[in-house]
Write a protein that holds these residues in place. Structure first.
Motif, short mmCIF file in Angstrom:
data_model
loop_
_atom_site.label_atom_id
_atom_site.label_comp_id
_atom_site.label_asym_id
_atom_site.label_seq_id
_atom_site.Cartn_x
_atom_site.Cartn_y
_atom_site.Cartn_z
N LEU A 90 0.95 -1.22 0.09
CA LEU A 90 -0.06 0.06 -0.09
C LEU A 90 0.96 1.18 0.05
O LEU A 90 0.56 2.13 -0.83
N LEU A 91 1.83 1.15 0.85
CA LEU A 91 2.95 2.52 0.96
C LEU A 91 3.64 2.52 -0.37
O LEU A 91 4.36 3.50 -0.61
N ASN A 92 3.99 1.62 -0.95
CA ASN A 92 5.11 1.32 -2.23
C ASN A 92 4.18 1.32 -3.69
O ASN A 92 5.19 1.55 -4.54
N VAL A 93 3.12 1.23 -3.62
CA VAL A 93 2.44 1.15 -5.01
C VAL A 93 2.71 2.63 -5.98
O VAL A 93 2.89 2.58 -6.95
N PRO A 94 3.09 3.83 -5.32
CA PRO A 94 3.27 4.91 -5.97
C PRO A 94 4.57 4.68 -6.93
O PRO A 94 4.74 5.44 -7.85
N SER A 95 5.41 3.79 -6.56
CA SER A 95 6.62 3.55 -7.31
C SER A 95 6.34 3.05 -8.75
O SER A 95 6.91 3.22 -9.79
N LEU A 96 5.13 2.30 -8.95
CA LEU A 96 4.63 1.81 -10.30
C LEU A 96 4.05 3.21 -11.07
O LEU A 96 4.28 2.91 -12.29
#
Length: 527
Positions: free
Chosen positions: A324-330
């Motif tokens: 949830l916290l790292n999806v923005p890297s996509l």
């Protein structure tokens, strides 16, 4: 005469005096073709992700045993060796495409493989259309497919620009410009079905919006036809894009809904296309595996970081929170934060900075043009962009960086970009002169660097530095202009395209008066 009408008349007369019958916007399709063709020549056969799988699937869609024969088992086929082995450089960024010289691209010798769409993992439409271009010379066939995809994209985008109401053109133009650098450009000019997924979803929602808003019979029919074509492109290329284009139809219904007989009658076409999308979605095994979670292990494609490596045993709530916290890297990966190709062609940080800054800047400017319906759909698409990858990864026990790649969600990014700049209610979207200049410089600079780095990776490998792509070239397309010519002409064409489009958007803003209360129901779908 109202002030808005005077402004429109003045702008139109000024434009006529300046250019007469000719306008610079007429050159935009030509520049787009040149810029995308440069990207087509910037990488060798097999350069896009899983190209061995997709190329084999194309060759086996011909129905011609000269190109594809039944294998020793049901799930295998015999295909030309060059089709299967063309990505001989994959995963090794210091290895150029020179290894392709060991392959015979005109041979009739076939080898067996289980890599292909032999069990219906992907919809068949893309492969069937591309198979038309399969011939005895494999390299020529591959380039013809790329050029066809470029012509198709530029053609439908140009037609949509002509057919859309003038207040919808900024969503078309800016929607594409701010979301396709560099991953979108790379894929649209490739042999990967993701190119069709991007073009299909990005075209379908705007064509449908124009279909509902336009009153002329001819334009309504033409926009309906474009919408239908775009749905088949998206749903017929990837199963997940069938889901995305169905969601795009829902977005337009939210934006345009009204209690009228005309709305009900016109909704017959999108309802039919919704059914078509559902059929492609349900028949795609690619989607069913994604919904239940991709299997990890040897099939995982990782852009691993040391932090991720130290979290191998992450599970349950911890895995959910991590994803949830790292999806923005996509999301950032769409703008160069992830490597191109087989996740092996890295982009300099400046490409990501410039491309992402343009998206955020124009996106925030677009949020100043807001009403309740637009706010709802923007929030909805944003939620899906966050929740869907989180669910798929967590369900399969994977972390961000494994299995799910930025290209899978790029169609949703394109949809979001267009929605952000969509005119809503009475206020129009426009950029100031300084803002336009900054955007032109940023996008042109990002393309210049990204195209060069992509070419460098395949011409010599990344272990050979230098600005001159001609020096020490180990690979390039036979018969094509020199690498530096392709890079320079492609970069100049893209810069010219952005200049023309940014200028045209400024002119269009002057031609569209801010909608007063009496005209809002006539000129906008946001009623």
């Amino acid at each position: 005469m109202r002030p808005g009408s005077q402004q429109m008349s003045s702008a139109r007369s000024g434009e006529t005096r300046r250019f007469g019958r000719f306008r610079l916007i007429f050159l935009a399709p030509f520049f787009a073709l040149i810029a995308l063709t440069a990207w087509a020549f910037a990488s060798p056969m097999g350069a896009s992700p899983d190209d061995d799988y997709h190329l084999v699937s194309i060759w086996c869609s011909t129905g011609d045993e000269a190109y594809c024969q039944p294998g020793s088992v049901e799930k295998s086929r015999f295909v030309p060796e060059a089709v299967l082995e063309s990505p001989c450089y994959a995963f090794f960024d210091n290895r150029s495409a020179e290894c392709q010289e060991q392959l015979d691209f005109t041979t009739d010798e076939l080898v067996e493989t289980a890599r292909g769409n032999f069990v219906g993992a992907y919809p068949p439409v893309y492969y069937s259309v591309m198979s038309v271009f399969v011939g005895d010379n494999i390299l020529v066939s591959v380039m013809l497919m790329r050029l066809f995809n470029i012509l198709l994209f530029v053609g439908i985008t140009t037609a949509l620009y002509v057919l859309l109401p003038i207040q919808r053109r900024p969503a078309l133009v800016w929607g594409w410009l701010i979301t396709t650098m560099p991953l979108g450009l790379f894929l649209i000019a490739s042999n990967n079905p993701s190119g069709w997924a991007i073009a299909g979803v990005g075209t379908a929602w705007l064509a449908l919006l124009g279909y509902y808003e336009t009153t002329g019979r001819g334009k309504t029919i033409a926009l309906g036809a474009l919408f239908t074509l775009a749905v088949f492109m998206a749903a017929g290329s990837r199963g997940d894009s069938a889901l995305y284009v169905a969601g795009a139809i829902g977005v337009v219904w939210v934006l345009t809904f009204e209690r009228s007989r005309q709305f009900v009658v016109r909704s017959a076409l999108p309802a039919a296309m919704l059914a078509v999308s559902a059929v492609f979605f349900l028949m795609s095994r690619q989607v069913s595996s994604g919904i239940s979670g991709f299997s990890g292990g040897s099939n995982a494609q990782t852009i691993g970081t040391q932090a991720a490596d130290n979290l191998e045993n992450l599970a349950g709530f911890g895995l959910l929170a991590y994803n949830l916290l790292n999806v923005p890297s996509l999301w950032v990966g769409v703008f160069g934060g992830w490597s191109l190709g087989w996740i092996d062609t890295s982009m300099p940080a400046v490409v990501t900075l410039l491309a992402l800054a343009v998206f955020i800047g124009i996106g925030f400017a677009g949020l100043s043009v807001l009403n309740a319906r637009k706010a709802f759909v923007v929030a909805g698409v944003g939620f899906v962009l966050w929740a869907l990858p989180t669910y798929v990864l967590t369900q399969g026990g994977d972390k961000v960086g494994e299995q799910v790649q930025p290209r899978y969600i790029l169609p949703l990014i394109v949809l979001l970009g267009g929605l952000l700049v969509l005119q809503a209610g009475r206020k129009r979207f426009t950029l100031g002169r300084v803002q336009s200049v900054v955007v032109v410089l940023a996008l042109s600079g990002a393309n210049l660097v990204a195209l060069h780095m992509n070419m460098r990776r395949y011409i010599t490998g990344n272990d050979v530095p230098g600005w001159n792509l001609n020096a020490g070239a180990e690979w390039f397309w036979s018969g094509a202009p020199a690498p530096m010519v392709v890079w320079a002409v492609g970069s100049a064409a893209f810069a010219g395209l952005v200049v023309i489009l940014a200028r045209e958007m400024s002119i269009s803003a002057a031609l569209v008066p801010e909608i007063d209360s009496s005209e809002e129901t006539k000129l906008s779908a946001f009623r």
